[in-house]
Scaffold this motif. Sequence first.
Motif, short mmCIF file in Angstrom:
data_model
loop_
_atom_site.label_atom_id
_atom_site.label_comp_id
_atom_site.label_asym_id
_atom_site.label_seq_id
_atom_site.Cartn_x
_atom_site.Cartn_y
_atom_site.Cartn_z
N THR A 195 0.82 -1.21 0.00
CA THR A 195 0.00 0.00 0.00
C THR A 195 0.86 1.26 0.00
O THR A 195 1.87 1.34 0.70
CB THR A 195 -0.91 0.03 1.25
N VAL A 196 0.46 2.23 -0.79
CA VAL A 196 1.12 3.52 -0.81
C VAL A 196 0.34 4.46 0.10
O VAL A 196 -0.84 4.73 -0.14
CB VAL A 196 1.17 4.10 -2.23
N HIS A 197 0.98 4.94 1.14
CA HIS A 197 0.28 5.80 2.09
C HIS A 197 -0.09 7.13 1.45
O HIS A 197 0.68 7.69 0.64
CB HIS A 197 1.13 6.03 3.34
N ARG A 198 -1.24 7.64 1.84
CA ARG A 198 -1.79 8.84 1.24
C ARG A 198 -0.84 10.03 1.33
O ARG A 198 -0.73 10.83 0.40
CB ARG A 198 -3.12 9.19 1.92
N GLU A 199 -0.13 10.17 2.48
CA GLU A 199 0.74 11.33 2.63
C GLU A 199 1.88 11.35 1.61
O GLU A 199 2.37 12.42 1.23
CB GLU A 199 1.31 11.39 4.05
N LEU A 200 2.29 10.17 1.14
CA LEU A 200 3.33 10.13 0.12
C LEU A 200 2.79 10.62 -1.23
O LEU A 200 3.47 11.34 -1.96
CB LEU A 200 3.88 8.70 -0.03
N VAL A 201 1.55 10.22 -1.54
CA VAL A 201 0.92 10.70 -2.77
C VAL A 201 0.74 12.21 -2.71
O VAL A 201 1.00 12.94 -3.68
CB VAL A 201 -0.44 10.01 -3.00
N GLU A 202 0.32 12.70 -1.55
CA GLU A 202 0.12 14.14 -1.38
C GLU A 202 1.43 14.90 -1.54
O GLU A 202 1.44 16.00 -2.11
CB GLU A 202 -0.50 14.41 0.00
N LYS A 203 2.52 14.33 -1.05
CA LYS A 203 3.83 14.98 -1.20
C LYS A 203 4.20 15.09 -2.67
O LYS A 203 4.71 16.13 -3.12
CB LYS A 203 4.89 14.16 -0.45
N CYS A 204 3.94 14.04 -3.43
CA CYS A 204 4.22 14.07 -4.87
C CYS A 204 3.36 15.11 -5.58
O CYS A 204 3.83 15.83 -6.48
CB CYS A 204 3.99 12.69 -5.48
N LEU A 205 2.09 15.19 -5.20
CA LEU A 205 1.19 16.16 -5.80
C LEU A 205 1.63 17.59 -5.49
O LEU A 205 1.59 18.48 -6.35
CB LEU A 205 -0.25 15.93 -5.31
N GLU A 206 2.07 17.79 -4.25
CA GLU A 206 2.55 19.13 -3.88
C GLU A 206 3.77 19.51 -4.72
O GLU A 206 3.87 20.64 -5.20
CB GLU A 206 2.89 19.17 -2.40
N SER A 207 4.68 18.56 -4.90
CA SER A 207 5.88 18.86 -5.68
C SER A 207 5.50 19.20 -7.12
O SER A 207 6.13 20.06 -7.76
CB SER A 207 6.84 17.66 -5.67
N ALA A 208 4.47 18.55 -7.65
CA ALA A 208 4.03 18.82 -9.02
C ALA A 208 3.59 20.26 -9.20
O ALA A 208 3.85 20.88 -10.24
CB ALA A 208 2.90 17.87 -9.40
N THR A 209 2.96 20.82 -8.19
CA THR A 209 2.41 22.18 -8.32
C THR A 209 3.46 23.27 -8.27
O THR A 209 3.12 24.45 -8.47
CB THR A 209 1.37 22.44 -7.21
N TRP A 210 4.72 22.90 -8.04
CA TRP A 210 5.80 23.88 -8.05
C TRP A 210 6.49 23.94 -9.42
O TRP A 210 7.56 24.55 -9.55
CB TRP A 210 6.80 23.58 -6.94
N ALA A 211 5.89 23.35 -10.41
CA ALA A 211 6.45 23.40 -11.76
C ALA A 211 6.34 24.82 -12.32
O ALA A 211 5.41 25.56 -11.97
CB ALA A 211 5.71 22.42 -12.68
N PRO A 212 7.25 25.22 -13.19
CA PRO A 212 7.14 26.55 -13.82
C PRO A 212 5.91 26.61 -14.71
O PRO A 212 5.58 25.65 -15.41
CB PRO A 212 8.44 26.66 -14.64
N ASN A 213 5.22 27.75 -14.67
CA ASN A 213 4.04 27.92 -15.54
C ASN A 213 3.88 29.39 -15.87
O ASN A 213 3.80 30.24 -15.00
CB ASN A 213 2.77 27.33 -14.89
N HIS A 214 3.85 29.66 -17.17
CA HIS A 214 3.80 31.04 -17.65
C HIS A 214 2.54 31.74 -17.18
O HIS A 214 1.44 31.18 -17.25
CB HIS A 214 3.88 31.03 -19.18
N ARG A 215 2.69 32.96 -16.69
CA ARG A 215 1.58 33.79 -16.21
C ARG A 215 0.87 33.18 -15.01
O ARG A 215 -0.27 33.53 -14.70
CB ARG A 215 0.58 34.05 -17.33
N MET A 216 1.52 32.24 -14.37
CA MET A 216 0.96 31.59 -13.17
C MET A 216 -0.45 31.06 -13.42
O MET A 216 -1.37 31.26 -12.62
CB MET A 216 0.97 32.57 -11.99
#
Length: 210
Positions: free
Chosen positions: A20-41
């Motif tokens: 089983t993959v614990h939810r907090e690990l998935v959440e950590k990955c999702l949080e890291s994804a949202t720090w990707a560069p994105n034009h005009r935010m």
Amino acid sequence: METFVAIQSRSSIKKFSDETVHRELVEKCLESATWAPNHRMTEPWQFRVLLGDARIRLTEAIAEQMSALTSGEHEAAPEEHGTLICDRVAVSLKKLGDVRQSLEIEKIRRKLLSAPVIICVYSDQGGDPVTARENFSATAAAVQNFLLCAHDLGLGAIWRTAEYFEGPRVKSFLNVEGGATFVAAIYLGYSDQRQITRRRTSWEKKTLWI
């Protein structure tokens, strides 16, 4: 883990254990994804996390979509890109026939159940083609962030794509707005495959200094 080491040592995982993959690990990955560069935010990414029976229900939505496509019942997508995909999938499925189509659905079901967690990633279209392209690129960068974070946390993952994720019934099941563009299905879990040495063409052969 140092960034360069993570980039070089990460690999696509196709075989997962039942751990089983614990939810907090998935959440950590999702949080890291949202720090990707994105034009005009624009922050154009949308994530849909599927666990347990949700993967089976997704298979059912895909099967219904296939049935609708082959019978000609599918609604035409408002955007040209979506229409072309629906038409192409419909033609390919008609060529399969009922038996082979059932086998294809079973193949999809096995694949969706091969990993304990699946994250479907979509990108907002934006108001014009330039923004749509920028949003897609930003969301792809978010997926890379996710993959690297998962690797750093000791998880295995693979970036998969499939045309049926663009279909209206699958989007409806995932509660994704029709205009959003599919970018990735991330299969996530703990690796159950042997380490494979990765190879890349030398950057020198791909680089021109001007």
